[in-house]
Design a protein around this motif. Structure first.
Motif, mmCIF file in Angstrom:
data_model
loop_
_atom_site.group_PDB
_atom_site.id
_atom_site.type_symbol
_atom_site.label_atom_id
_atom_site.label_comp_id
_atom_site.label_asym_id
_atom_site.label_seq_id
_atom_site.Cartn_x
_atom_site.Cartn_y
_atom_site.Cartn_z
ATOM 1 N N ILE A 91 47.400 18.003 -44.143
ATOM 2 C CA ILE A 91 47.314 18.566 -45.494
ATOM 3 C C ILE A 91 46.218 19.627 -45.550
ATOM 4 N N TRP A 92 46.369 20.523 -46.519
ATOM 5 C CA TRP A 92 45.305 21.472 -46.830
ATOM 6 C C TRP A 92 44.325 20.762 -47.768
ATOM 7 N N PRO A 93 43.066 20.594 -47.373
ATOM 8 C CA PRO A 93 42.146 19.723 -48.112
ATOM 9 C C PRO A 93 41.670 20.257 -49.453
ATOM 10 N N GLY A 94 41.752 21.554 -49.667
ATOM 11 C CA GLY A 94 41.300 22.093 -50.950
ATOM 12 C C GLY A 94 40.844 23.520 -50.817
ATOM 13 N N LEU A 214 46.566 24.742 -33.696
ATOM 14 C CA LEU A 214 46.698 25.900 -34.580
ATOM 15 C C LEU A 214 46.461 25.504 -36.029
ATOM 16 N N TYR A 215 47.109 24.438 -36.477
ATOM 17 C CA TYR A 215 46.967 24.030 -37.877
ATOM 18 C C TYR A 215 45.528 23.609 -38.186
ATOM 19 N N GLU A 216 44.860 22.989 -37.227
ATOM 20 C CA GLU A 216 43.463 22.628 -37.441
ATOM 21 C C GLU A 216 42.590 23.875 -37.557
ATOM 22 N N ARG A 217 42.870 24.885 -36.751
ATOM 23 C CA ARG A 217 42.110 26.146 -36.854
ATOM 24 C C ARG A 217 42.330 26.814 -38.206
ATOM 25 N N LEU A 218 43.524 26.645 -38.757
ATOM 26 C CA LEU A 218 43.839 27.254 -40.044
ATOM 27 C C LEU A 218 43.260 26.462 -41.220
ATOM 28 N N GLY A 219 42.714 25.284 -40.941
ATOM 29 C CA GLY A 219 42.055 24.518 -41.996
ATOM 30 C C GLY A 219 42.755 23.250 -42.423
ATOM 31 N N PHE A 220 43.897 22.932 -41.826
ATOM 32 C CA PHE A 220 44.598 21.702 -42.188
ATOM 33 C C PHE A 220 43.907 20.506 -41.547
ATOM 34 N N GLU A 221 43.992 19.364 -42.223
ATOM 35 C CA GLU A 221 43.403 18.128 -41.723
ATOM 36 C C GLU A 221 44.466 17.044 -41.648
#
Length: 234
Positions: A91-94, A214-221
């Motif tokens: 998810i995108w945390p905020g 990739l998703y972690e680099r983009l900010g997803f957790e």
């Protein structure tokens, strides 16, 4: 974001079929599934009984395929297992993403529609990002990147539980990889989702370590780990 806000993500298929995507699905009793040319995902309650599985069997038909996504409940023993895949929900945390939309426009991201379906199906067949059918694009906005007129990358919105939008079908043709297309498309979709007051989320296979990174680099957790399972109706 409170834990209650994310509770609908425990059953994203069912929540979508009860809400935003009701018109793209079918239902008998407490069992529901998407129209077959939209998606193969099916849903039963978290506490299904024999009647719920019987209703789902009626919806899918003899020999029909039930993609139970992250549903933890097990069907009756005479349902044939087809696949098991370990994955995670991210998810995108905020917060927001200022300036991303303008950058995406300048980078040639285009919106895809019905006229692009043959190319979308071809790209999905070559890259295997997950289930993609002739009407999957009706689930939400799909974006693409073209090179010399040919579709080389795409991503779009799939499940839509209340307050959330799933980013899915993220794929890039082999000859166009390494150019940042996936990151650009995911960022653009996240920007659009956030601008509507919703939050982006996604699912990824545990074995796809490059996508997870990739998703972690983009900010997803990572919110939770899930098991995707498919069954054949007896």
């Amino acid at each position: 974001m409170t834990s209650g806000d994310a509770a609908v993500l425990d059953d994203p298929v069912g929540e979508s079929l009860r809400g935003r995507h009701e018109a793209l699905g079918r239902r008998i009793g407490r069992a529901a599934t998407f129209l077959p040319d939209v998606a193969t995902f099916s849903a039963v309650p978290v506490d299904p009984d024999a009647a719920d599985w019987a209703d789902l069997a009626r919806l899918l038909g003899r020999g029909g395929f039930a993609d139970m996504f992250g549903c933890p409940a097990s069907p009756p023993p005479d349902w044939e297992p087809v696949f098991v895949l370990e994955g995670r929900q991210m998810i995108w945390p905020g917060g927001d993403r200022p300036g991303r939309a303008r950058a995406a426009i300048d980078s040639g991201v285009v919106e895809l529609g019905a006229a692009d379906v043959p190319e979308m199906l071809d790209l999905a067949a070559r890259t295997r990002p997950g289930p993609f059918w002739s009407r999957t694009h009706e689930l939400g906005t799909y974006l693409g990147i073209r090179h010399d007129g040919r579709l080389v990358a795409m991503a779009g919105e799939r499940l839509r539980p209340p307050g959330w939008a799933e980013i899915s079908a993220v794929c890039t043709a082999p000859e166009a990889r390494g150019r940042g297309h996936a990151a650009l498309l995911v960022n653009t979709l996240a920007t659009r989702i956030l601008s509507r007051g919703e939050r982006p989320f996604l699912h990824v296979a545990e074995t796809n370590t490059a996508a997870v990174a990739l998703y972690e680099r983009l900010g997803f957790e990572t919110r939770t780990h899930v098991t995707f399972r498919g069954f054949r109706v007896p």
